[in-house]
Design an enzyme around this catalytic site. Structure first.
Site, PDB file in Angstrom:
ATOM      1  N   ASP A 224       0.818  -1.205   0.000  1.00 53.29           N
ATOM      2  CA  ASP A 224       0.000   0.000   0.000  1.00 53.29           C
ATOM      3  C   ASP A 224       0.855   1.259   0.000  1.00 53.29           C
ATOM      4  O   ASP A 224       0.598   2.204  -0.749  1.00 53.29           O
ATOM      5  CB  ASP A 224      -0.917  -0.016   1.226  1.00 53.29           C
ATOM      6  CG  ASP A 224      -2.320   0.466   0.899  1.00 53.29           C
ATOM      7  OD1 ASP A 224      -2.607   0.630  -0.299  1.00 53.29           O
ATOM      8  OD2 ASP A 224      -3.115   0.662   1.826  1.00 53.29           O
ATOM      9  N   ASP A 270      -9.542  -2.476   1.774  1.00 51.25           N
ATOM     10  CA  ASP A 270      -9.342  -1.918   3.103  1.00 51.25           C
ATOM     11  C   ASP A 270     -10.371  -2.428   4.103  1.00 51.25           C
ATOM     12  O   ASP A 270     -10.275  -2.154   5.298  1.00 51.25           O
ATOM     13  CB  ASP A 270      -9.414  -0.386   3.052  1.00 51.25           C
ATOM     14  CG  ASP A 270      -8.303   0.210   2.195  1.00 51.25           C
ATOM     15  OD1 ASP A 270      -7.204  -0.367   2.200  1.00 51.25           O
ATOM     16  OD2 ASP A 270      -8.553   1.220   1.522  1.00 51.25           O
TER      17      ASP A 270
END
Length: 389
Positions: A224, A270
């Site tokens: 990420d 997420d």
């Protein structure tokens, strides 16, 4: 089937929320607050439901062979495979300018599995509104032929299908939602499909152990950071990707202006990635309760019965804190933020903090679902007593 869906979900992460204006909060800014709250609530719902469904599946599948778990190798490879897929999408969108064709292909792909995800998610809910005669499944057997390409997803041979009236109604409703999304791209239809994907991802993906879970989250943490901070790849793909792989909430809910509405958004990765770790915490709590004999005696008692769930409850709260931190940093820096940068430390830290407080750090790291006992029958009780000895 949903492993491939989850692979696609993990590639799209959080996109930036609209920052406040230069003259203090406006109507649009207040709607951004509402959007933040809505996004958090929509993220928590599939994590909570999916976690209990994962425990339900573990108890129902008493044979170890019926429970598929990720290995440490799978966890190491997941961010690498995700990076390759993400960069491929970037090249197709940015370099080859094939956005329209890629989105058409991906939308068709996600619509097919979205119908399955949504139908199987709402079917148990609908069963409570129908008599038992309509919820009893009809079972039939048939031979599935060897069809090129399709055989990659469905192996040929004898198959058995069980379907009830409520299943038929569920698939009709899910198909209507999919058509609604395809024709209008409405954010509510998008969220219905996205939440269904998230519930299925959290409930079906089993990490197996906290070691595997921490390896997976640690790899995605670096994944990420790199793709958001070091490159434009993540943001470019997130803005170009036109499929229900993110939750949306409009900044102008009632659309007071003629300008194009903007949305707060959160990638399903997420939700699903931390969600499978939180679901692991719930299954670990169940095994702790099982070893003490203070576990729910029936599947219906999982949510109703008061049994100690310190790991699950702590991680659930820490996920909320991680989300709030993400939203605060987004508004402060007025830029896209990799949500897993804050959610991964929150989830791992919550588990380690709970284990340290209960003096169970060693027990937590030794936990392995290959040797876990989920059988609540008399045979399971004998296995529990034997394990205690």
């Amino acid at each position: 089937m949903f492993d491939s869906i989850l692979f696609m979900l993990c590639q799209i992460e959080a996109a930036p929320f609209l920052p406040f204006g230069p003259y203090g909060p406006t109507y649009k800014d207040s709607m951004t607050y509402l959007g933040c709250l809505a996004i958090i609530l929509m993220a928590l719902f599939p994590i909570y439901i999916g976690s209990y469904l994962s425990l339900h599946n573990a108890i129902s599948s008493r044979n170890k062979e019926e429970r598929e778990t990720l290995s440490a190798t799978d966890a190491w490879m997941f961010p690498l495979i995700g990076s390759a897929g993400l960069f491929t999408l970037y090249l197709l969108f940015k370099v080859f300018q094939l956005t329209e064709y890629v989105n058409l292909l991906l939308t068709s792909y996600f619509m097919l599995f979205g119908i399955v995800a949504l139908a199987t998610s709402i079917s148990p809910f609908l069963e409570s509104f129908f008599p038992s005669s309509l919820t009893t499944p009809f079972t039939t057997q048939f031979n599935f032929p060897n069809i090129p390409l399709l055989s990659y997803f469905i192996s040929p041979g004898e198959k058995q299908i069980s379907i009830s009236f409520t299943d038929v109604v569920s698939y009709i409703i899910a198909s209507l939602v999919a058509v609604w999304y395809t024709l209008t791209k409405h954010w509510i239809a998008n969220n219905l499909l996205g939440i269904a994907f998230s519930i299925k991802g959290v409930s079906l993906i089993t990490l197996g152990s906290f070691k595997v879970g921490m390896i997976l989250l640690g790899g995605l943490f670096l994944y990420d950071i790199f793709w958001v901070f070091a490159t434009e790849v993540m943001v470019t793909v997130a803005k170009s990707f036109d499929a229900p792989v993110k939750l949306l909430f409009p900044h102008d809910l009632f659309h007071h202006t003629n300008q194009k509405n903007e949305f707060s958004m959160l990638g399903l990765g997420d939700i699903v990635m931390p969600g499978v770790f939180i679901a692991l915490c719930l299954r670990f709590d169940f095994n702790r309760a099982f070893s003490r004999g203070s576990y729910p005696k029936t599947l219906g008692d999982l949510a109703r019965k008061k049994w100690r769930r310190p790991y699950f409850q702590t991680n659930f709260v820490f996920y909320v804190l991680g989300m709030l931190t993400t939203l605060f940093v987004m508004h402060f820096f007025k830029a896209a933020q990799p949500a897993l940068l804050y959610l991964v430390p929150a989830c791992i830290g919550g588990a380690l903090l709970t284990a340290s407080r209960l003096n169970e750090t060693k027990r937590m790291f030794l936990f392995d679902e290959e040797n876990a006992i989920y059988d609540t029958s008399k045979k399971g009780k004998r296995r529990r007593n034997k394990a205690k000895k």
